[in-house]
Design a protein around this motif. Structure first.
Motif, mmCIF file in Angstrom:
data_model
loop_
_atom_site.group_PDB
_atom_site.id
_atom_site.type_symbol
_atom_site.label_atom_id
_atom_site.label_comp_id
_atom_site.label_asym_id
_atom_site.label_seq_id
_atom_site.Cartn_x
_atom_site.Cartn_y
_atom_site.Cartn_z
ATOM 1 N N VAL A 1 -4.501 -9.264 -6.796
ATOM 2 C CA VAL A 1 -3.482 -8.601 -6.044
ATOM 3 C C VAL A 1 -1.989 -9.118 -6.744
ATOM 4 C CG1 VAL A 1 -2.722 -8.107 -3.814
ATOM 5 C CG2 VAL A 1 -5.009 -8.529 -4.225
ATOM 6 N N THR A 2 -1.082 -8.455 -6.983
ATOM 7 C CA THR A 2 -0.058 -8.868 -7.669
ATOM 8 C C THR A 2 1.149 -8.642 -6.447
ATOM 9 O OG1 THR A 2 0.401 -6.602 -8.602
ATOM 10 C CG2 THR A 2 -0.493 -8.421 -9.839
ATOM 11 N N ALA A 3 0.889 -7.469 -5.589
ATOM 12 C CA ALA A 3 1.974 -7.194 -4.358
ATOM 13 C C ALA A 3 0.911 -6.972 -3.192
ATOM 14 C CB ALA A 3 2.916 -6.388 -4.713
ATOM 15 N N PRO A 4 1.232 -7.301 -2.157
ATOM 16 C CA PRO A 4 2.355 -8.493 -1.571
ATOM 17 C C PRO A 4 1.854 -9.838 -2.243
ATOM 18 C CG PRO A 4 1.364 -7.729 0.363
ATOM 19 C CD PRO A 4 0.648 -6.766 -0.819
ATOM 20 N N ALA A 5 2.748 -10.594 -2.164
ATOM 21 C CA ALA A 5 2.265 -12.041 -2.779
ATOM 22 C C ALA A 5 1.857 -12.643 -1.491
ATOM 23 C CB ALA A 5 3.555 -12.935 -3.104
ATOM 24 N N PRO A 6 0.804 -13.635 -1.555
ATOM 25 C CA PRO A 6 0.148 -14.256 -0.261
ATOM 26 C C PRO A 6 1.295 -14.992 0.801
ATOM 27 C CG PRO A 6 -1.127 -14.882 -2.521
ATOM 28 C CD PRO A 6 0.364 -14.060 -2.721
ATOM 29 N N GLY A 7 1.199 -14.618 1.847
ATOM 30 C CA GLY A 7 2.025 -15.263 2.945
ATOM 31 C C GLY A 7 3.331 -14.440 2.872
ATOM 32 N N SER A 8 3.588 -13.420 2.245
ATOM 33 C CA SER A 8 4.924 -12.842 2.175
ATOM 34 C C SER A 8 5.152 -12.001 3.380
ATOM 35 C CB SER A 8 5.089 -11.775 0.993
ATOM 36 O OG SER A 8 3.878 -10.751 1.116
ATOM 37 N N LEU A 9 6.563 -11.626 3.536
ATOM 38 C CA LEU A 9 6.959 -10.728 4.901
ATOM 39 C C LEU A 9 7.099 -9.394 4.320
ATOM 40 C CD1 LEU A 9 9.639 -13.272 6.438
ATOM 41 C CD2 LEU A 9 7.254 -12.854 7.071
ATOM 42 N N CYS A 10 6.590 -8.088 5.095
ATOM 43 C CA CYS A 10 6.492 -7.050 4.472
ATOM 44 C C CYS A 10 7.095 -5.966 5.487
ATOM 45 C CB CYS A 10 5.325 -6.509 4.365
ATOM 46 S SG CYS A 10 4.395 -7.423 3.133
ATOM 47 N N GLY A 11 7.569 -4.907 5.137
ATOM 48 C CA GLY A 11 7.939 -3.965 6.148
ATOM 49 C C GLY A 11 6.633 -3.173 6.526
ATOM 50 N N PRO A 12 6.673 -2.273 7.518
ATOM 51 C CA PRO A 12 5.516 -1.674 8.190
ATOM 52 C C PRO A 12 4.319 -0.955 7.301
ATOM 53 C CG PRO A 12 7.449 -0.335 9.048
ATOM 54 C CD PRO A 12 7.957 -1.588 8.001
ATOM 55 N N ARG A 13 5.231 -0.466 5.883
ATOM 56 C CA ARG A 13 4.146 0.016 5.151
ATOM 57 C C ARG A 13 3.928 -0.597 4.008
ATOM 58 N NH1 ARG A 13 3.231 6.734 6.093
ATOM 59 N NH2 ARG A 13 3.293 6.759 8.517
ATOM 60 N N PRO A 14 3.504 -1.658 3.578
ATOM 61 C CA PRO A 14 3.625 -2.450 2.544
ATOM 62 C C PRO A 14 2.497 -1.491 1.458
ATOM 63 C CG PRO A 14 2.010 -3.473 4.026
ATOM 64 C CD PRO A 14 2.764 -2.423 4.669
ATOM 65 N N VAL A 15 2.985 -1.643 0.165
ATOM 66 C CA VAL A 15 2.208 -1.023 -1.061
ATOM 67 C C VAL A 15 1.589 -2.312 -1.652
ATOM 68 C CG1 VAL A 15 2.489 -0.063 -3.210
ATOM 69 C CG2 VAL A 15 3.964 0.765 -1.327
ATOM 70 N N PHE A 16 0.191 -2.203 -1.700
ATOM 71 C CA PHE A 16 -0.715 -2.865 -2.435
ATOM 72 C C PHE A 16 -0.828 -2.618 -3.707
ATOM 73 C CE2 PHE A 16 -1.654 -2.794 2.073
ATOM 74 C CZ PHE A 16 -1.559 -4.036 2.660
ATOM 75 N N GLU A 17 -0.905 -3.372 -4.771
ATOM 76 C CA GLU A 17 -1.154 -3.354 -6.089
ATOM 77 C C GLU A 17 -1.665 -4.424 -6.822
ATOM 78 O OE1 GLU A 17 2.284 -1.911 -8.121
ATOM 79 O OE2 GLU A 17 3.736 -3.238 -7.200
ATOM 80 N N GLY A 18 -2.239 -4.111 -8.051
ATOM 81 C CA GLY A 18 -2.888 -5.289 -8.740
ATOM 82 C C GLY A 18 -3.691 -4.763 -9.847
ATOM 83 N N THR A 19 -4.591 -5.653 -10.604
ATOM 84 C CA THR A 19 -5.191 -5.151 -11.633
ATOM 85 C C THR A 19 -6.784 -5.745 -11.434
ATOM 86 O OG1 THR A 19 -4.786 -7.360 -12.722
ATOM 87 C CG2 THR A 19 -3.308 -5.645 -13.181
ATOM 88 N N GLY B 1 -6.556 -0.839 -16.326
ATOM 89 C CA GLY B 1 -7.201 -1.791 -15.161
ATOM 90 C C GLY B 1 -6.099 -1.968 -13.791
ATOM 91 N N GLY B 2 -5.202 -1.187 -13.502
ATOM 92 C CA GLY B 2 -4.000 -1.171 -12.638
ATOM 93 C C GLY B 2 -4.640 -0.432 -11.502
ATOM 94 N N TRP B 3 -4.236 -0.559 -10.390
ATOM 95 C CA TRP B 3 -4.572 0.045 -9.090
ATOM 96 C C TRP B 3 -3.440 -0.150 -8.083
ATOM 97 C CZ3 TRP B 3 -4.792 -2.910 -4.707
ATOM 98 C CH2 TRP B 3 -5.179 -4.195 -4.909
ATOM 99 N N ARG B 4 -3.225 0.809 -7.496
ATOM 100 C CA ARG B 4 -2.033 0.585 -6.421
ATOM 101 C C ARG B 4 -2.644 1.568 -4.989
ATOM 102 N NH1 ARG B 4 3.804 0.195 -6.875
ATOM 103 N NH2 ARG B 4 4.724 2.102 -5.500
ATOM 104 N N CYS B 5 -1.897 1.076 -3.797
ATOM 105 C CA CYS B 5 -2.423 1.777 -2.702
ATOM 106 C C CYS B 5 -1.551 1.701 -1.585
ATOM 107 C CB CYS B 5 -4.014 1.755 -2.330
ATOM 108 S SG CYS B 5 -4.205 0.082 -1.799
ATOM 109 N N ARG B 6 -1.240 2.496 -0.599
ATOM 110 C CA ARG B 6 -0.608 2.290 0.672
ATOM 111 C C ARG B 6 -1.355 2.996 1.838
ATOM 112 N NH1 ARG B 6 5.391 4.397 0.481
ATOM 113 N NH2 ARG B 6 4.107 6.345 0.053
#
Length: 479
Positions: free
Chosen positions: A357-375, A401-406
């Protein structure tokens, strides 16, 4: 008259008696429960098992009718656990917590109606290691462990079909065991002229074998009177194969002397760019006039298959390839000629790394609709998101190999933990957890409550207090 209800999936589902290549153990069970109860009648077997069934689908669609039809003292056999682990089927798949919770709901309803629930673990699949030893828990062991725990926790009767069928199949060679499954070459059976490679479902003899295990389990648990059971002392024998591995080994010295006049066969799978499970199916197209395809590992013949009428072929080795780089040599065989040998290379792996998981970083602060992405690792086809034990959704992995979702809804303000699961060959493989905190309006804040002075929205009007409905699935996360 007592009734034995069966709730389950395709391995238990009713099939026509005339269909020998595919049968369910629920079709064969009545023959083993043909003795009489004290009322002078045999128990009635009511098979509600269906293809593509899952315990939550059963709860919604079949349990109400079962409860209405049942009487106190009736047995209800619950045989679930295969489709719930199919993470390419979001309509059937469940997390471990959901799988347990749905079973508990079903058990509560059955007990309240006076029925006697019986949990059944899954039947073993045709999975042997390179040395010809059965791997009884492959693909079924996880769900079976959950069911054993559930039975012990709630005091529910359990028939361990996985263990019983594994003990019987472990006595067979891999080729012999194949004679219990819906696995045949083109031309073996009129019902399947193109052949079938199916290491999960059973032919008629295999269904009899599993029914034998179920009936023995019910007898040993004393859930029906001894006079009911009509169980043969020996389990049913497998169907005989028309072409076993040893047949191709005996024929090879002769066909190897044929002239090389045929074109080479074309291999379309497995994909050399993706890791395969240790039990992959090889498939492709045969040249004109080819009748068989023979497979070798080095100089040793490891199997073969007939060519289908349309010129295609499909073959699965009867034992595991193991893990690592693999090379198989194929030769097409005709009546008077053969092809030059052609090599196909691919890679097998039993485990895959968790998604990154490249985003969000562990322990990070996000808005109400974070986008998750990684490889994701080689061979991973999708990533599934789970939160608080519940399935959130599934997103495919791209070719790079990439993936992305919200998720298509707002997250509540505060800390959250999401589990991302790599899906490989339809099964959950490995996972990683990500913690993050959503910054936003507190839950129940007055800004989200409509004013009592507001008029209802008219047609086509824009309104800020329209209730949000949480859709199912995952938004790819692209703006």
């Amino acid at each position: 008259m007592r009734t034995v209800f069966i709730g389950g999936n395709s391995t238990a589902a009713h099939r026509k008696k005339a269909t020998r290549t595919l049968s369910g153990w629920g079709t064969q069970l009545p023959e083993l429960l043909a003795g009489k109860l004290p009322d002078g009648q045999p128990p009635r077997v009511r098979n509600l098992a269906k293809d593509a069934n899952s315990v939550h689908v059963f709860l919604r669609n079949q349990l109400p009718g079962l409860l209405q039809e049942s009487r106190p003292g009736d047995l209800v056999l619950l045989a679930f656990g295969a489709n719930e682990r199919d993470y390419d089927r979001p309509d059937l798949a469940l997390t471990d917590a959901e799988f347990t919770a749905y079973h508990e709901i079903v058990l509560d309803h059955l007990r309240a109606a006076g029925c006697v629930p019986v949990l059944l673990t899954g039947s073993v699949r045709h999975t042997f290691d390179r040395h010809g030893r059965l791997l009884p828990g492959f693909r079924t062991g996880h769900a079976s462990a959950l069911l054993r725990t559930l039975a012990q926790r709630h005091g529910v009767a359990l028939v361990d079909v996985e263990r019983a069928s594994g003990e019987l199949l472990a006595r067979c060679t891999p080729d012999q065991a194949r004679g219990y499954y819906r696995w045949m070459d083109p031309g073996d059976q009129k019902e399947a002229p193109a052949g079938v490679v199916d290491s999960v479902h059973f032919n008629e003899q295999g269904a009899r074998l599993i029914a034998h295990c179920v009936a023995r389990g019910l007898r040993d648990l004393h859930l029906l009177e001894p006079s009911v059971f009509r169980i043969p002392s020996a389990p049913p024998a497998p169907m005989k194969l028309s072409r076993s591995t040893s047949w191709y080994q005996r024929r090879w010295p002769h066909v190897a002397r044929l002239p090389e006049r045929l074109d080479a066969p074309v291999v379309t799978g497995p994909d050399p760019e993706r890791d395969a499970y240790p039990f992959p199916c090889l498939e492709g197209q045969a040249p004109p006039d080819a009748r068989w395809i023979v497979f070798r590992e080095g100089d040793r013949v490891i199997g073969g298959t007939r060519v289908s009428p349309d010129g295609t072929w499909r073959w699965r080795r009867t034992v595991s390839w193991g893990t690592g780089p693999q090379e198989v040599v194929l030769t097409a065989i005709g009546r008077w000629a053969r092809s030059a040998p052609v090599a196909h290379r691919f890679r097998t792996a039993e485990a895959v790394a968790p998604p990154i998981v490249t985003a969000p970083a562990p322990g990070s602060l996000c808005g109400p609709r974070p986008v998750f992405e990684g490889t994701a690792d080689r061979g991973v086809t999708a990533v599934v998101a789970v939160c608080d034990g519940r399935w959130l959704g599934r997103v495919p992995v791209e070719a790079d190999g990439g993936w992305r979702c919200r998720l298509p809804h707002d997250w509540t303000t505060g800390p959250h933990t999401v589990e991302f699961i790599a899906v490989r060959n339809r099964q959950p493989a490995s996972d990683v957890r990500v913690d993050f905190t959503v910054v936003g309006k507190p839950a129940g804040h007055w800004l989200d409550r409509p004013s009592p002075d507001w008029e209802p929205c008219g047609s086509g009007g824009e309104c800020a207090h329209i209730p949000r409905v949480r859709p199912q699935g995952i938004d790819p996360g692209r703006e």
